[in-house]
Design a protein around this motif. Sequence first.
Motif, PDB file in Angstrom:
ATOM      1  N   UNK A 179     -19.517   5.363   6.230  1.00 41.45           N
ATOM      2  CA  UNK A 179     -19.421   4.227   7.156  1.00 41.45           C
ATOM      3  C   UNK A 179     -18.485   3.203   6.506  1.00 41.45           C
ATOM      4  N   UNK A 180     -17.719   2.463   7.310  1.00 42.82           N
ATOM      5  CA  UNK A 180     -16.704   1.587   6.704  1.00 42.82           C
ATOM      6  C   UNK A 180     -17.221   0.635   5.625  1.00 42.82           C
ATOM      7  N   UNK A 181     -18.300  -0.103   5.921  1.00 46.49           N
ATOM      8  CA  UNK A 181     -18.788  -1.069   4.931  1.00 46.49           C
ATOM      9  C   UNK A 181     -19.212  -0.376   3.638  1.00 46.49           C
ATOM     10  N   UNK A 240       0.862  -1.193   0.000  1.00 50.18           N
ATOM     11  CA  UNK A 240       0.000   0.000   0.000  1.00 50.18           C
ATOM     12  C   UNK A 240       0.897   1.240   0.000  1.00 50.18           C
ATOM     13  N   UNK A 241       0.583   2.163  -0.890  1.00 44.08           N
ATOM     14  CA  UNK A 241       1.368   3.402  -0.991  1.00 44.08           C
ATOM     15  C   UNK A 241       0.927   4.348   0.136  1.00 44.08           C
ATOM     16  N   UNK A 242       1.889   4.826   0.910  1.00 44.74           N
ATOM     17  CA  UNK A 242       1.555   5.767   1.982  1.00 44.74           C
ATOM     18  C   UNK A 242       1.862   7.184   1.518  1.00 44.74           C
ATOM     19  N   UNK A 243       0.787   7.964   1.426  1.00 41.07           N
ATOM     20  CA  UNK A 243       0.855   9.369   1.003  1.00 41.07           C
ATOM     21  C   UNK A 243       0.609  10.183   2.263  1.00 41.07           C
ATOM     22  N   UNK A 244       1.660  10.826   2.741  1.00 39.31           N
ATOM     23  CA  UNK A 244       1.525  11.586   3.986  1.00 39.31           C
ATOM     24  C   UNK A 244       1.197  13.045   3.678  1.00 39.31           C
ATOM     25  N   UNK A 245       0.186  13.568   4.373  1.00 42.72           N
ATOM     26  CA  UNK A 245      -0.182  14.971   4.147  1.00 42.72           C
ATOM     27  C   UNK A 245      -0.128  15.793   5.452  1.00 42.72           C
ATOM     28  N   UNK A 273      -9.055   1.579   5.922  1.00 46.12           N
ATOM     29  CA  UNK A 273      -8.759   0.141   5.890  1.00 46.12           C
ATOM     30  C   UNK A 273      -9.817  -0.627   5.098  1.00 46.12           C
ATOM     31  N   UNK A 274     -11.077  -0.192   5.213  1.00 49.61           N
ATOM     32  CA  UNK A 274     -12.134  -0.844   4.423  1.00 49.61           C
ATOM     33  C   UNK A 274     -11.847  -0.635   2.934  1.00 49.61           C
ATOM     34  N   UNK A 275     -11.355   0.552   2.607  1.00 47.34           N
ATOM     35  CA  UNK A 275     -11.033   0.843   1.206  1.00 47.34           C
ATOM     36  C   UNK A 275      -9.861  -0.022   0.735  1.00 47.34           C
ATOM     37  N   UNK A 276      -8.885  -0.204   1.611  1.00 47.37           N
ATOM     38  CA  UNK A 276      -7.730  -1.047   1.241  1.00 47.37           C
ATOM     39  C   UNK A 276      -8.201  -2.489   1.007  1.00 47.37           C
ATOM     40  N   UNK A 277      -9.069  -2.954   1.893  1.00 46.59           N
ATOM     41  CA  UNK A 277      -9.615  -4.321   1.706  1.00 46.59           C
ATOM     42  C   UNK A 277     -10.351  -4.431   0.383  1.00 46.59           C
ATOM     43  N   UNK A 278     -10.976  -3.318  -0.025  1.00 51.24           N
ATOM     44  CA  UNK A 278     -11.760  -3.340  -1.273  1.00 51.24           C
ATOM     45  C   UNK A 278     -10.884  -3.073  -2.496  1.00 51.24           C
ATOM     46  N   UNK A 279      -9.595  -2.868  -2.298  1.00 50.37           N
ATOM     47  CA  UNK A 279      -8.702  -2.753  -3.455  1.00 50.37           C
ATOM     48  C   UNK A 279      -7.997  -1.426  -3.640  1.00 50.37           C
ATOM     49  N   UNK A 280      -8.167  -0.464  -2.704  1.00 53.47           N
ATOM     50  CA  UNK A 280      -7.452   0.820  -2.860  1.00 53.47           C
ATOM     51  C   UNK A 280      -5.944   0.574  -2.772  1.00 53.47           C
ATOM     52  N   UNK A 309      -4.511 -10.982   7.738  1.00 56.74           N
ATOM     53  CA  UNK A 309      -5.915 -10.843   7.348  1.00 56.74           C
ATOM     54  C   UNK A 309      -6.073  -9.932   6.132  1.00 56.74           C
ATOM     55  N   UNK A 310      -5.321  -8.811   6.158  1.00 57.83           N
ATOM     56  CA  UNK A 310      -5.512  -7.807   5.094  1.00 57.83           C
ATOM     57  C   UNK A 310      -4.706  -8.116   3.832  1.00 57.83           C
TER      58      UNK A 310
END
Length: 512
Positions: free
Chosen positions: A176-178, A5-10, A215-222, A254-255
Amino acid sequence: MNRKIIIFDTTLRDGEQAPGCSMNLQEKLEVAKRLELLGVDVMEAGFPVSSPGDLEAVKAIAGIIKNSAVAGLCRCVEKDIDAAREALSSAASPRVHVFLATSPIHMEYKLKMTPDQVLAQAAASVKYARKFCSDVEFSAEDAFRSDPDFVCKVFGAAIAAGAKTVNFPDTVGYAMPGEFGGRIKYIKEHTPGMEKAKLSVHCHNDLGLAVANSLAAIEAGADQAECTVNGIGERAGNASLEEIVMTLRVRKDYLKADTGIDTTQIYTASRLVSQVTGVKVQPNKAVVGDNAFAHEAGIHQHGVLVNRATYEIMTPESIGIPKNRMVLGKHSGKHALEDRLKDMGFSVDAKTLGIIFSQFKDLADKKKAVSDRDIEALVMGAAAAVPETWKLDDWAVNTGSALGASGTIRLKHKDGATQKEVSMGDGPVDSIFKAINNIVGKEPELELYEIGAITGGSSSQGETMVKICWDGRHYNGRGVSTDIVESSIKAYISAINAMEWELAAQKPEQEG
Ligand code: KIV
Ligand code: ZN
């Protein structure tokens, strides 16, 4: 095999633009160096067109950072992109980040644009930025409250114009996460050309769900998560970098995803951001709060003593928390201090080491044993220090219950002259601050004054944070001493020095 996962810090852009989180140039450079050590893939250094100071800061950061991409934020207008071009000209890996809102409420009331105009302007801006930068990110501001099919259309146009990353922010922290995970899946599946670009998310924390949503977005493919150290940012903040990174590290089983972050740098990065912004980390904050690894209940303490894993899912060492060993005292030499600093993950140049060593000697004279937390406080103080216009020479206070307090201060100006002032006030600190104002010839507003102990015990050092405001600009100061009045004086003088430094830097422009 885990996805990276690419970490973009702002922290330096969305974080810094939050009220009370402003940083001066020196502080931004120190934070940028820490972010590079942390191993962030991208650091957003600022919004170049927003002020000459921001442009200079992005330029200075771009000039020193070699191992992370440096991004500059722009609205979808040519003058913003031109400013980013100038600011990023010396970056080893520049990224231009353009944004435009896509939600009905933003388009109608803020932009006063039709969806077709937004679509055309997004594509045109990416195309314009691509003329000089191969790494362009497009963000659809308020994407979560936008029509998903419209976002897909805008993302598709941005990718066709050359965007390498498209970012889906939950600008107001409403998702919401889901629901958010489902939306990311939809966007990934329905955006034309998505396979040619990375999909990013940028979550705000208005309902305390920024990390869960990321994290929900990462699980979904972000592919990319945008975040800040300590979760600082607009309103309730952004998703916290340390929470996303440690969740990915601890639950990679898990992830099935991880990051390239050196987690042992997390703790010092968190401390530095807290020190330079003056924004304290709440004690029960996940990962970096003071209590994150503290065990109070007897049954927990027993378990941890037998086997830490009974109540700890990660170790303090994994995020770089130094063991609080009482190692150094007044007979310790410079080499011992240097070795200890290295063990704690700090690398300081010879000049800074000299400054820290002399402060360490003063401290060791007053305290029997100097702890790692004491040393850390000295490093943090030296790291982001601006040149001293005023230096503390001597002080005294006289205080009582009915008669009030009087404070005497003697400061040394960088030109060599000393000045002394006496003032009455509402308590010792107020009287001394007033005396300092008399010398400096300015009366900034004191916005924050906070004092705490670095370690436990009555010989602990007092740490003071102050924020002052002068002419609409905010300056932070920090002071550490075994005497709480002296730590307050040091903090106030360091804020005054930050102000003087900035005013001096502005002078040639105004005169020229
Ligand atoms: O919150 C937001 O939408 C932003 C964008 C500029 C990415 O900060
Ligand atoms: Zn944001």
